[in-house]
Design an enzyme around this catalytic site. Structure first.
Site, PDB file in Angstrom:
ATOM      1  N   SER A 184       0.841  -1.199   0.000  1.00  7.46           N
ATOM      2  CA  SER A 184       0.000   0.000   0.000  1.00  7.46           C
ATOM      3  C   SER A 184       0.871   1.242   0.000  1.00  7.46           C
ATOM      4  O   SER A 184       2.077   1.173   0.239  1.00  7.46           O
ATOM      5  CB  SER A 184      -0.890   0.011   1.239  1.00  7.46           C
ATOM      6  OG  SER A 184      -0.080   0.271   2.376  1.00  7.46           O
ATOM      7  N   LYS A 185       0.224   2.367  -0.251  1.00  8.40           N
ATOM      8  CA  LYS A 185       0.936   3.648  -0.224  1.00  8.40           C
ATOM      9  C   LYS A 185       1.587   3.837   1.143  1.00  8.40           C
ATOM     10  O   LYS A 185       2.695   4.330   1.244  1.00  8.40           O
ATOM     11  CB  LYS A 185      -0.068   4.763  -0.518  1.00  8.40           C
ATOM     12  CG  LYS A 185       0.464   6.153  -0.204  1.00  8.40           C
ATOM     13  CD  LYS A 185      -0.592   7.186  -0.403  1.00  8.40           C
ATOM     14  CE  LYS A 185      -0.617   8.336   0.563  1.00  8.40           C
ATOM     15  NZ  LYS A 185       0.485   8.635   1.405  1.00  8.40           N
TER      16      LYS A 185
END
Ligand code: GLU
Length: 511
Positions: free
Chosen positions: A266-267
């Site tokens: 994920s970011k």
């Protein structure tokens, strides 16, 4: 199907930065389309107004431009099956939702948000595992299945807000033949009555994706594995609306995993571990926060695509470096892996280094220029900059590295690491350099000639070249790095070489 043209699509929702997994989906679509002489379509799925983010659509296209993966049909390029933005196709979906109601596969539901909340509370209190609106609860809710036709009609006439839900019946096995995963079976009893048309008249993703894949004549639909749980609803909709024969072949691509292999990358993982996850810089329009992208951190699109291609696919050999043309030739869905691929940032950097080495300086020039923070760069010709790039490129991992690696070819070093020269300095070396400076006083003495003079002086004075080469490097470059010392001397010229030596001699102190 032989005469049917192959058509694939990338269908992003414009909600923020473009995750590298999204770019990999684009890439696999693109490779497949180009290989099979098909068409690659980009469709913007923006029906969820709450998640819509201004600027995100333009940003997606900028990312695709940077990668060189342009669509044959899209919002930007148009095409025979437009509009390619779902928010502009609202009326189309409504007709299909109504058709489903007519055929008994969907129904109107008039439940208020409070009633839905109450339903969930009741299910929770009962200890029910699922809190979904499905065949267990639909008869207790306010919908066209529980109400009489007259009651339903009068609610519709009164303009009471409603949604249209699919009627997912238990007792069936839904089969999806995934190109990568083979046959996947779902129990229809576990599928909830998903909303197809929302109270604002917009379709949900589920209805829109099926209708558009049909109308846009999509033959193969590739998307991330995270969409697999939605697949049974999509298969049902295909069956009810268009027949399963018309359904595209599905391929759910493996996830790109966190470096430790635990879950989808994920970011936040990127923020936490200090590497990019988005293709390009993304500025959140609400918070103003900028998330760094591969492009701005100095990745080449060639390297970015190459590393994404092999995150989840290989050609069966040990080869790791592939150009886009090679990928178009070699890509095959059969060789896409089932399991997720761990993201390794060091490996990503390695790909970039390999591509910087591989590309000729002339191809690198326009990409390096934006990263060069050299104030007097206009004083130099492109030929000079090209030679400079050629000299240092093998030492650069990211395009941002060129700045440091090249700077000394454009101006004298700001800092000179005399600390590395001082301890081993002596009068003999001092005299050596002064005499060397005298010998190269003229302009236009080539690098080779300077090297020849330098080596001759060494042997005449009985000095090991190694003892004076490192000081010379530090004098010219500022530190212990850079390409061949006499290549540098040749580039900057004999006058500048001499000036830098004389300047450093003044800074050196010794016992
Ligand atoms: N709109 C979905 C997304 O944002 C697309 C999923 C699909 O390709 O079906 O990723």
């Amino acid at each position: 199907m032989d005469d049917v043209q192959l058509r694939v699509r990338f269908a992003p929702s414009p909600t923020g930065g473009l995750h590298l997994g999204g770019v990999r989906t684009v890439l696999y679509n693109y490779l497949f389309a180009k290989q099979q002489r098909g068409k690659f379509i980009v469709r913007i799925e923006d029906t969820d107004q709450r998640r819509f983010v201004k600027g995100a659509e333009e940003y997606i296209f900028e990312c695709l431009d940077w990668c060189g993966l342009s669509a044959d049909e899209s919002v930007q390029n148009g095409g025979p099956h437009g509009p390619y933005r779902q928010s502009e196709r609202k009326e189309i979906y409504r007709a299909y939702a109504l058709k489903l109601v007519e055929n008994g596969h969907a129904y109107y539901a008039f439940d208020t948000p409070e009633a839905l909340e109450e339903m969930r509370e009741k299910l929770k209190a009962k200890g029910s595992e699922s809190l979904m609106y499905d065949h267990h609860v639909r008869s207790e809710m306010k919908n066209s299945l529980s109400l009489s036709p007259e009651e339903t009609q009068s609610l519709l006439k009164e303009n009471i807000p409603y949604v249209i839900r699919i009627k997912a019946n238990p007792g069936n096995t839904i089969i999806l033949n995934d190109v990568i995963r083979g046959e996947i079976k779902f129990d229809s009893g576990n599928v909830d009555d998903k909303v197809l048309l929302k109270a604002d008249g917009m379709p949900t993703y589920h209805l829109a994706v099926v209708v558009d894949d049909y109308l846009m004549k999509i033959t193969h639909a590739f998307r991330g594995e995270e969409w697999l749980p939605s697949a049974p609803v999509h298969v049902m909709l295909w069956q009810y609306l268009f027949g399963l024969d018309a359904m595209p072949a599905w391929a759910h691509l493996p996830l790109i995993l966190k470096p430790d292999g635990h879950g989808k990358l994920s970011k936040r993982d990127g923020d936490r571990l200090g590497f990019p996850v988005y293709a390009m810089d993304w500025k959140d329009p609400f918070s103003g926060e900028i998330t760094k992208g591969f492009k701005e951190l100095g990745f080449l699109p060639e390297a970015f695509l190459n590393l994404l291609a092999v995150l989840g696919w290989n050609d069966g050999s040990e080869q790791e470096i592939f150009s886009l043309e090679e990928l178009i030739k070699k890509f095959s869905l059969e060789r896409v892996h089932h399991a997720g691929a761990k993201f390794d940032y060091e490996k990503a950097r390695w790909f970039n280094h390999e591509w910087i080495k591989k590309l000729p300086a002339k191809d690198l020039l326009p990409r390096v220029k934006p990263f060069m923070d050299i104030p007097n760069v206009e004083d130099f010709t492109d030929d000079y900059i090209l030679s400079a790039i050629g000299m240092v490129k093998d030492r650069c991992t990211l395009l941002t590295d060129f700045n440091q690696q090249l700077g000394f070819l454009f101006h004298s070093p700001e800092k000179i690491d005399v600390g590395a020269i001082n301890p081993k300095w002596n009068e003999i070396k001092n005299t050596f350099f002064l005499e060397f400076c005298q010998a190269i006083e003229e302009e236009n003495i080539s690098g080779e000639k300077m090297e020849e003079i330098f080596k001759r002086f060494c042997s005449n004075k009985n000095i090991k070249p190694g003892e004076v080469l490192l000081p010379l490097r530090i004098m010219l470059v500022g530190g212990k790095y850079g390409p061949g010392v006499f290549d540098i001397a040749g580039m900057i010229g004999s006058i500048e070489t001499r000036n830098r030596i004389l300047h450093t001699l003044q800074l050196i102190t010794h016992e």
